[in-house]
Design a protein around this motif. Sequence first.
Motif, PDB file in Angstrom:
ATOM      1  N   GLU A 186      12.864  55.564 -53.795  1.00 24.79           N
ATOM      2  CA  GLU A 186      12.024  55.132 -54.825  1.00 24.79           C
ATOM      3  C   GLU A 186      10.826  54.675 -54.238  1.00 24.79           C
ATOM      4  N   LEU A 187      10.704  54.056 -53.336  1.00 21.97           N
ATOM      5  CA  LEU A 187       9.612  53.465 -52.861  1.00 21.97           C
ATOM      6  C   LEU A 187       8.500  54.378 -52.377  1.00 21.97           C
ATOM      7  N   CYS A 188       9.084  55.584 -52.042  1.00 29.84           N
ATOM      8  CA  CYS A 188       8.120  56.777 -51.856  1.00 29.84           C
ATOM      9  C   CYS A 188       7.433  56.815 -50.286  1.00 29.84           C
ATOM     10  N   VAL A 189       8.375  56.281 -49.442  1.00 30.78           N
ATOM     11  CA  VAL A 189       8.015  56.369 -48.058  1.00 30.78           C
ATOM     12  C   VAL A 189       8.327  57.919 -47.450  1.00 30.78           C
ATOM     13  N   ASP A 190       7.728  58.098 -46.385  1.00 28.58           N
ATOM     14  CA  ASP A 190       7.795  59.339 -45.684  1.00 28.58           C
ATOM     15  C   ASP A 190       8.592  59.253 -44.591  1.00 28.58           C
ATOM     16  N   PHE A 191       8.551  58.260 -43.556  1.00 24.48           N
ATOM     17  CA  PHE A 191       9.260  58.218 -42.607  1.00 24.48           C
ATOM     18  C   PHE A 191       9.711  56.537 -42.569  1.00 24.48           C
ATOM     19  N   VAL A 192      11.166  56.675 -41.620  1.00 25.23           N
ATOM     20  CA  VAL A 192      11.501  55.219 -41.314  1.00 25.23           C
ATOM     21  C   VAL A 192      11.294  55.245 -40.077  1.00 25.23           C
ATOM     22  N   GLU A 193      10.686  54.125 -39.170  1.00 20.18           N
ATOM     23  CA  GLU A 193      10.759  54.002 -37.858  1.00 20.18           C
ATOM     24  C   GLU A 193      11.686  52.872 -37.609  1.00 20.18           C
ATOM     25  N   VAL A 194      12.708  53.385 -36.762  1.00 18.67           N
ATOM     26  CA  VAL A 194      13.888  52.697 -36.553  1.00 18.67           C
ATOM     27  C   VAL A 194      13.613  51.887 -35.131  1.00 18.67           C
ATOM     28  N   MET A 195      13.747  50.584 -34.915  1.00 12.72           N
ATOM     29  CA  MET A 195      13.640  49.867 -33.761  1.00 12.72           C
ATOM     30  C   MET A 195      14.873  50.325 -32.732  1.00 12.72           C
ATOM     31  N   PRO A 196      14.391  50.214 -31.424  1.00 11.94           N
ATOM     32  CA  PRO A 196      15.132  50.719 -30.270  1.00 11.94           C
ATOM     33  C   PRO A 196      16.801  50.750 -30.559  1.00 11.94           C
ATOM     34  N   VAL A 197      17.411  51.794 -30.366  1.00 10.38           N
ATOM     35  CA  VAL A 197      18.940  51.738 -30.565  1.00 10.38           C
ATOM     36  C   VAL A 197      19.920  52.027 -29.187  1.00 10.38           C
ATOM     37  N   ALA A 198      19.059  51.865 -27.940  1.00 13.11           N
ATOM     38  CA  ALA A 198      19.868  52.152 -26.863  1.00 13.11           C
ATOM     39  C   ALA A 198      20.599  50.738 -26.740  1.00 13.11           C
ATOM     40  N   PRO A 199      21.859  51.112 -25.900  1.00 11.46           N
ATOM     41  CA  PRO A 199      22.925  49.898 -25.803  1.00 11.46           C
ATOM     42  C   PRO A 199      22.243  48.677 -25.177  1.00 11.46           C
ATOM     43  N   VAL A 200      22.505  47.324 -25.434  1.00  9.65           N
ATOM     44  CA  VAL A 200      21.893  46.234 -25.106  1.00  9.65           C
ATOM     45  C   VAL A 200      23.173  45.253 -24.968  1.00  9.65           C
ATOM     46  N   PRO A 201      22.715  43.977 -24.075  1.00  7.14           N
ATOM     47  CA  PRO A 201      23.889  43.044 -23.842  1.00  7.14           C
ATOM     48  C   PRO A 201      24.313  42.339 -25.174  1.00  7.14           C
ATOM     49  N   GLY A 202      25.574  42.131 -25.075  1.00  8.29           N
ATOM     50  CA  GLY A 202      26.151  41.552 -26.129  1.00  8.29           C
ATOM     51  C   GLY A 202      26.186  42.278 -27.519  1.00  8.29           C
ATOM     52  N   GLY A 203      26.273  41.639 -28.842  1.00  8.65           N
ATOM     53  CA  GLY A 203      26.345  42.163 -30.021  1.00  8.65           C
ATOM     54  C   GLY A 203      25.090  42.112 -30.947  1.00  8.65           C
ATOM     55  N   ARG A 204      23.906  41.850 -30.291  1.00  2.11           N
ATOM     56  CA  ARG A 204      22.804  41.199 -31.251  1.00  2.11           C
ATOM     57  C   ARG A 204      21.404  41.485 -30.384  1.00  2.11           C
ATOM     58  N   ASN A 205      20.389  41.934 -30.770  1.00  2.00           N
ATOM     59  CA  ASN A 205      19.361  42.196 -29.848  1.00  2.00           C
ATOM     60  C   ASN A 205      18.227  43.024 -30.599  1.00  2.00           C
ATOM     61  N   TRP A 206      16.860  42.681 -30.624  1.00  2.00           N
ATOM     62  CA  TRP A 206      15.882  43.588 -31.120  1.00  2.00           C
ATOM     63  C   TRP A 206      16.028  45.021 -30.615  1.00  2.00           C
ATOM     64  N   GLY A 207      16.387  45.255 -29.400  1.00  2.00           N
ATOM     65  CA  GLY A 207      16.513  46.528 -28.800  1.00  2.00           C
ATOM     66  C   GLY A 207      15.618  46.792 -27.567  1.00  2.00           C
ATOM     67  N   TYR A 208      14.903  46.040 -27.344  1.00  2.00           N
ATOM     68  CA  TYR A 208      13.996  46.086 -26.369  1.00  2.00           C
ATOM     69  C   TYR A 208      14.380  45.671 -24.878  1.00  2.00           C
ATOM     70  N   ASP A 209      15.679  45.174 -24.659  1.00  2.00           N
ATOM     71  CA  ASP A 209      16.597  45.027 -23.534  1.00  2.00           C
ATOM     72  C   ASP A 209      17.402  45.880 -23.409  1.00  2.00           C
ATOM     73  N   GLY A 210      17.145  47.256 -23.848  1.00  2.00           N
ATOM     74  CA  GLY A 210      18.105  48.352 -23.547  1.00  2.00           C
ATOM     75  C   GLY A 210      18.306  48.752 -22.275  1.00  2.00           C
ATOM     76  N   VAL A 211      19.419  49.395 -22.021  1.00  2.00           N
ATOM     77  CA  VAL A 211      19.685  49.947 -20.685  1.00  2.00           C
ATOM     78  C   VAL A 211      20.665  51.203 -21.374  1.00  2.00           C
ATOM     79  N   ASP A 212      21.036  52.118 -20.291  1.00  2.00           N
ATOM     80  CA  ASP A 212      21.716  53.427 -20.673  1.00  2.00           C
ATOM     81  C   ASP A 212      20.983  54.000 -21.761  1.00  2.00           C
ATOM     82  N   LEU A 213      19.730  54.521 -21.476  1.00  2.00           N
ATOM     83  CA  LEU A 213      18.833  54.859 -22.366  1.00  2.00           C
ATOM     84  C   LEU A 213      19.152  56.215 -23.089  1.00  2.00           C
ATOM     85  N   TYR A 214      20.160  57.054 -22.796  1.00  2.00           N
ATOM     86  CA  TYR A 214      20.491  58.197 -23.368  1.00  2.00           C
ATOM     87  C   TYR A 214      21.520  57.776 -24.484  1.00  2.00           C
ATOM     88  N   ALA A 215      22.301  56.795 -24.272  1.00  4.76           N
ATOM     89  CA  ALA A 215      23.130  56.300 -25.283  1.00  4.76           C
ATOM     90  C   ALA A 215      22.767  55.661 -26.446  1.00  4.76           C
TER      91      ALA A 215
END
Length: 582
Positions: free
Chosen positions: A122-151
Amino acid sequence: MIFEVWAPKATTVDVSVEDVRHAMSRGQGGWWSVDVAGASHGTLYAYAVDGEGPYPDPRSRRQPEGIFGPSAVYDHGRFTWSDHDWKGRDLRGAVVYELHVGTFTQEGTFAAAVEKLPHLVELCVDFVEVMPVAPVPGGRNWGYDGVDLYAVNETYGGPDGLKTFVDACHRAGIGVILDVVYNHLGPSGNFLDPFAPYVSGLKGSYWGDAVNLDGPDSDEVRRYFVGNAVQWLRDYHIDGLRLDAVHALHDRRATHLLAELSAEVDALACSVGRPLTLIAESDLNDPRMVRSLDAGGLGMTAQWNDDVHHALHCAVSGESHGYYADFASLGALARVLTSGVLHDGSYSAFRGRSHGGSFAGVPGHRLVACLQNHDQIGNRPAGDRLPLTALKLGAGLLLTSPFTPMLFMGEEWGARTPFLFFSDHVEPALRESEGERREREFDGFGYEWDAPDPSDEEAFLRSKLDWTEVKEEAHWSLLCWYRDLIALRKALPELSDPRLDRVRVEVDPLERWLVMWRGALAVAVNLAQESVTVPVAAGPGAVLLASDEPVVAGEEGMRLPGQSMAICRTDRPAGESQPKWR
């Protein structure tokens, strides 16, 4: 099933498959392999290098127990896609929406994010840009501390969760851009070093050691990152990548990693039959970033443009501390709207030197601009967002500008929830020092640093969007304003025209008004508290969209209420006006 891993300096490598150890054989180029009967999708495994370990696979596709647990075999072919008719999205003319999966909804999962896609449609956006999803320490993080970059982070839903989200976005007509981090790896759970020289050993940036892109054994390291990019675009049907802080990539080779990546992605786009987008985050203001490979550039589709953000922020907030100092005048805003950047070789007071190059000839769609993003909110101590009136005016200028506009989740209704910096490091030393480290990172930025402890779960919980706000009148009104602006941008070709040399801007710094000409369209903004008349001749019915009433239009000018704006048609020929930066 054959297990393979690159460990060029190792003397022995073993793989433990479901707790049974198998010796591996060394092959060409430092690759080790072994065929293990019975291993298949879901099988747990880990490596030992010279008797040390167990370590997860550097190319692990799944980490079901987190970054310190074993890897799991993951077969991409087992997922059933329904987006067979998806032809992709082009960045030209597009509107991007940035989100963080963990705070976009209360549940913080891909599945919950799918439930919010009707709102984005309804907002009529064309793309969503998802912040990093690689595994990170613990259960919460912005995503820029990611490791195991293929997961993919299991707390979000793992590999199948991401695929389900992408599939649903495509069915809704929305492309997906994934934020990836190739300039450093997280400080916790990074087990690449025992295998090979993935990092150079040199301090690459504030965030960690530089990745080994040009030293000994760097050929395979480069293939690691290029292969990672290809995986997201091919196996996850992702439509583009946002490359984090490419200015922190240390690469002295004749062919830069970004150019190598661009060539590989261009070839993949031919194979999959849909456009693939690469967006660089770069603070270099270097136009070569977005020039094509055959023109001697690095081949990025676009880059983030901080100069536009800074000028817009200063205009609507009145702030001028730290790096905002050079952008505090309306003349700076006029310059970025017509030239793309402020620092095109000019002096940067924040850096204490000249900075950047000219973007003349670069179309505006190659510059992704925003009023807010995760950095510009989250790097403030309180994670505070712009107020409703500032959003109204800033969005009006952003969504009628020649750039590719990007919104940050919740911005469209003026979310009151902050977006704080948060993390969940396992090691006590990292947890206890995270707040101090964060304060040091922003020393000299002009803030009185009084931020919540990033390791406190409350910082994460407070950052979750409150979707009930949308029902409140003031927030609903702003949401309608954003919807109308995007609809108008898509309906009128003048507003998405990326040619910077066709944009004209007039400003009056004393009365605090600005007029941006887009062909015969005038975008008039009054930033002052008092009503003002701007020199825009508009007859009856000429006003197409206004943020506040009443707007009085006439041949002598347009009368705008305080802190308001209007978009109108005029008889003024395109290009007739000249900038007047009084």
